[in-house]
Design a protein around this motif. Structure first.
Motif, PDB file in Angstrom:
ATOM      1  N   ILE A 160       0.859  -1.184   0.000  1.00  0.00           N
ATOM      2  CA  ILE A 160       0.000   0.000   0.000  1.00  0.00           C
ATOM      3  C   ILE A 160       0.893   1.231   0.000  1.00  0.00           C
ATOM      4  CG2 ILE A 160      -1.679   1.360   1.301  1.00  0.00           C
ATOM      5  CD1 ILE A 160      -2.550  -1.194   2.710  1.00  0.00           C
ATOM      6  N   VAL A 161       0.648   2.142  -0.926  1.00  0.00           N
ATOM      7  CA  VAL A 161       1.308   3.440  -0.891  1.00  0.00           C
ATOM      8  C   VAL A 161       0.483   4.325   0.042  1.00  0.00           C
ATOM      9  CG1 VAL A 161       2.008   5.460  -2.237  1.00  0.00           C
ATOM     10  CG2 VAL A 161       2.240   3.154  -3.217  1.00  0.00           C
ATOM     11  N   LYS A 162       1.158   4.963   0.999  1.00  0.00           N
ATOM     12  CA  LYS A 162       0.464   5.801   1.985  1.00  0.00           C
ATOM     13  C   LYS A 162      -0.394   6.844   1.286  1.00  0.00           C
ATOM     14  CE  LYS A 162       3.625   5.146   5.831  1.00  0.00           C
ATOM     15  NZ  LYS A 162       4.545   5.762   6.792  1.00  0.00           N
ATOM     16  N   GLN A 163      -1.590   7.015   1.807  1.00  0.00           N
ATOM     17  CA  GLN A 163      -2.577   7.918   1.240  1.00  0.00           C
ATOM     18  C   GLN A 163      -2.579   9.241   2.005  1.00  0.00           C
ATOM     19  OE1 GLN A 163      -4.639   6.748  -1.523  1.00  0.00           O
ATOM     20  NE2 GLN A 163      -2.876   5.388  -1.366  1.00  0.00           N
ATOM     21  N   TYR A 164      -2.901  10.306   1.296  1.00  0.00           N
ATOM     22  CA  TYR A 164      -2.986  11.615   1.939  1.00  0.00           C
ATOM     23  C   TYR A 164      -4.400  11.913   2.398  1.00  0.00           C
ATOM     24  CZ  TYR A 164       1.684  12.178   0.188  1.00  0.00           C
ATOM     25  OH  TYR A 164       3.022  11.992  -0.049  1.00  0.00           O
ATOM     26  N   SER A 165      -5.326  11.061   2.048  1.00  0.00           N
ATOM     27  CA  SER A 165      -6.723  11.244   2.406  1.00  0.00           C
ATOM     28  C   SER A 165      -7.170  10.099   3.306  1.00  0.00           C
ATOM     29  CB  SER A 165      -7.559  11.275   1.115  1.00  0.00           C
ATOM     30  OG  SER A 165      -8.851  10.818   1.321  1.00  0.00           O
ATOM     31  N   LEU A 166      -7.831  10.439   4.404  1.00  0.00           N
ATOM     32  CA  LEU A 166      -8.362   9.422   5.305  1.00  0.00           C
ATOM     33  C   LEU A 166      -9.379   8.548   4.579  1.00  0.00           C
ATOM     34  CD1 LEU A 166      -8.366   8.319   8.207  1.00  0.00           C
ATOM     35  CD2 LEU A 166     -10.160   9.963   8.733  1.00  0.00           C
ATOM     36  N   ALA A 167     -10.197   9.152   3.736  1.00  0.00           N
ATOM     37  CA  ALA A 167     -11.203   8.389   2.985  1.00  0.00           C
ATOM     38  C   ALA A 167     -10.543   7.357   2.064  1.00  0.00           C
ATOM     39  CB  ALA A 167     -12.092   9.335   2.181  1.00  0.00           C
ATOM     40  N   SER A 168      -9.466   7.741   1.403  1.00  0.00           N
ATOM     41  CA  SER A 168      -8.751   6.807   0.523  1.00  0.00           C
ATOM     42  C   SER A 168      -8.140   5.665   1.311  1.00  0.00           C
ATOM     43  CB  SER A 168      -7.639   7.527  -0.245  1.00  0.00           C
ATOM     44  OG  SER A 168      -8.150   8.522  -1.069  1.00  0.00           O
ATOM     45  N   LEU A 169      -7.562   6.001   2.464  1.00  0.00           N
ATOM     46  CA  LEU A 169      -6.961   4.968   3.297  1.00  0.00           C
ATOM     47  C   LEU A 169      -8.020   3.991   3.787  1.00  0.00           C
ATOM     48  CD1 LEU A 169      -4.559   3.697   4.740  1.00  0.00           C
ATOM     49  CD2 LEU A 169      -4.888   5.371   6.588  1.00  0.00           C
ATOM     50  N   LYS A 170      -9.160   4.498   4.222  1.00  0.00           N
ATOM     51  CA  LYS A 170     -10.237   3.612   4.688  1.00  0.00           C
ATOM     52  C   LYS A 170     -10.692   2.681   3.575  1.00  0.00           C
ATOM     53  CE  LYS A 170     -13.029   6.750   6.370  1.00  0.00           C
ATOM     54  NZ  LYS A 170     -14.114   7.430   7.092  1.00  0.00           N
ATOM     55  N   GLU A 171     -10.819   3.205   2.384  1.00  0.00           N
ATOM     56  CA  GLU A 171     -11.251   2.393   1.243  1.00  0.00           C
ATOM     57  C   GLU A 171     -10.271   1.243   1.002  1.00  0.00           C
ATOM     58  OE1 GLU A 171     -13.856   1.088  -1.430  1.00  0.00           O
ATOM     59  OE2 GLU A 171     -14.171   2.859  -0.171  1.00  0.00           O
ATOM     60  N   ILE A 172      -8.987   1.518   1.086  1.00  0.00           N
ATOM     61  CA  ILE A 172      -7.973   0.486   0.883  1.00  0.00           C
ATOM     62  C   ILE A 172      -8.004  -0.527   2.029  1.00  0.00           C
ATOM     63  CG2 ILE A 172      -5.485   0.074   0.867  1.00  0.00           C
ATOM     64  CD1 ILE A 172      -5.268   2.772  -0.694  1.00  0.00           C
ATOM     65  N   LEU A 173      -8.069  -0.052   3.278  1.00  0.00           N
ATOM     66  CA  LEU A 173      -8.009  -0.947   4.431  1.00  0.00           C
ATOM     67  C   LEU A 173      -9.244  -1.848   4.551  1.00  0.00           C
ATOM     68  CD1 LEU A 173      -6.391   1.349   7.145  1.00  0.00           C
ATOM     69  CD2 LEU A 173      -5.332  -0.529   5.851  1.00  0.00           C
ATOM     70  N   ARG A 174     -10.359  -1.425   3.998  1.00  0.00           N
ATOM     71  CA  ARG A 174     -11.576  -2.263   4.036  1.00  0.00           C
ATOM     72  C   ARG A 174     -11.326  -3.634   3.410  1.00  0.00           C
ATOM     73  NH1 ARG A 174     -14.383   2.681   3.501  1.00  0.00           N
ATOM     74  NH2 ARG A 174     -15.848   2.921   5.207  1.00  0.00           N
ATOM     75  N   ARG A 175     -10.445  -3.702   2.423  1.00  0.00           N
ATOM     76  CA  ARG A 175     -10.130  -4.984   1.774  1.00  0.00           C
ATOM     77  C   ARG A 175      -9.619  -6.019   2.761  1.00  0.00           C
ATOM     78  NH1 ARG A 175      -6.160  -3.177  -3.052  1.00  0.00           N
ATOM     79  NH2 ARG A 175      -5.319  -1.949  -1.384  1.00  0.00           N
ATOM     80  N   TYR A 176      -8.945  -5.563   3.804  1.00  0.00           N
ATOM     81  CA  TYR A 176      -8.306  -6.480   4.738  1.00  0.00           C
ATOM     82  C   TYR A 176      -9.176  -6.860   5.928  1.00  0.00           C
ATOM     83  CZ  TYR A 176      -4.389  -4.822   2.018  1.00  0.00           C
ATOM     84  OH  TYR A 176      -3.576  -4.501   0.958  1.00  0.00           O
ATOM     85  N   PHE A 177     -10.245  -6.119   6.141  1.00  0.00           N
ATOM     86  CA  PHE A 177     -11.052  -6.336   7.339  1.00  0.00           C
ATOM     87  C   PHE A 177     -12.541  -6.526   7.048  1.00  0.00           C
ATOM     88  CE2 PHE A 177      -7.223  -4.178   8.757  1.00  0.00           C
ATOM     89  CZ  PHE A 177      -6.831  -5.031   9.775  1.00  0.00           C
ATOM     90  N   ASN A 178     -12.854  -7.105   5.922  1.00  0.00           N
ATOM     91  CA  ASN A 178     -14.262  -7.422   5.596  1.00  0.00           C
ATOM     92  C   ASN A 178     -14.504  -8.906   5.653  1.00  0.00           C
ATOM     93  OD1 ASN A 178     -15.347  -4.896   5.327  1.00  0.00           O
ATOM     94  ND2 ASN A 178     -14.879  -4.762   3.156  1.00  0.00           N
TER      95      ASN A 178
END
Length: 128
Positions: A110-128
């Motif tokens: 994962i490339v670090k995101q500058y937006s909290l919304a973008s980060l949440k969208e990426i992290l959802r893949r790992y915790f669904n």
């Protein structure tokens, strides 16, 4: 099967740690994320607490004391962590870093995101 909602973030940047934890809490308030400031601390924590097997390990590349790549190699040498996904979480988008970490056993990058919304969208893949 109930997903493991524990994770470990190994990252030397306190701001990145806080943003990461905020994103996880917004995804699922039951996720517990332990944080350590460098690879040496992460390895010490995992070696000291043999019963702790996180569902995911998120690992920065550029840290003091031990690089993320060296930490990744050490993590992959611990038998009880063989099945734990290790996800690189870095500002680097260099294809060489991505290739080398995959060769060392990283599950994802994962490339670090500058937006909290973008980060949440990426992290959802790992915790669904």
């Amino acid at each position: 099967m109930i997903p493991n909602l524990n994770c470990l973030l190994i990252d030397d940047d306190k701001d990145d740690q806080e943003i990461f934890k905020l994103a996880l809490q917004d995804i699922n308030e039951h996720i517990v994320c332990l944080t350590v400031d460098n690879g040496m601390e992460g390895l010490q924590l995992l070696r000291r607490n043999e019963s702790f097997v996180p569902g995911h390990i998120f690992l920065d590349l550029n840290m003091p004391r031990m690089s993320g790549k060296d930490c990744l190699a050490a993590l992959r040498s611990i038998p009880r962590l063989a099945e734990v996904p290790v996800v690189i979480y870095s500002t680097s988008s260099d294809p060489r870093d991505i290739r080398e970490t995959k060769e060392l056993g990283a599950t994802d990058y994962i490339v670090k995101q500058y937006s909290l919304a973008s980060l949440k969208e990426i992290l959802r893949r790992y915790f669904n």
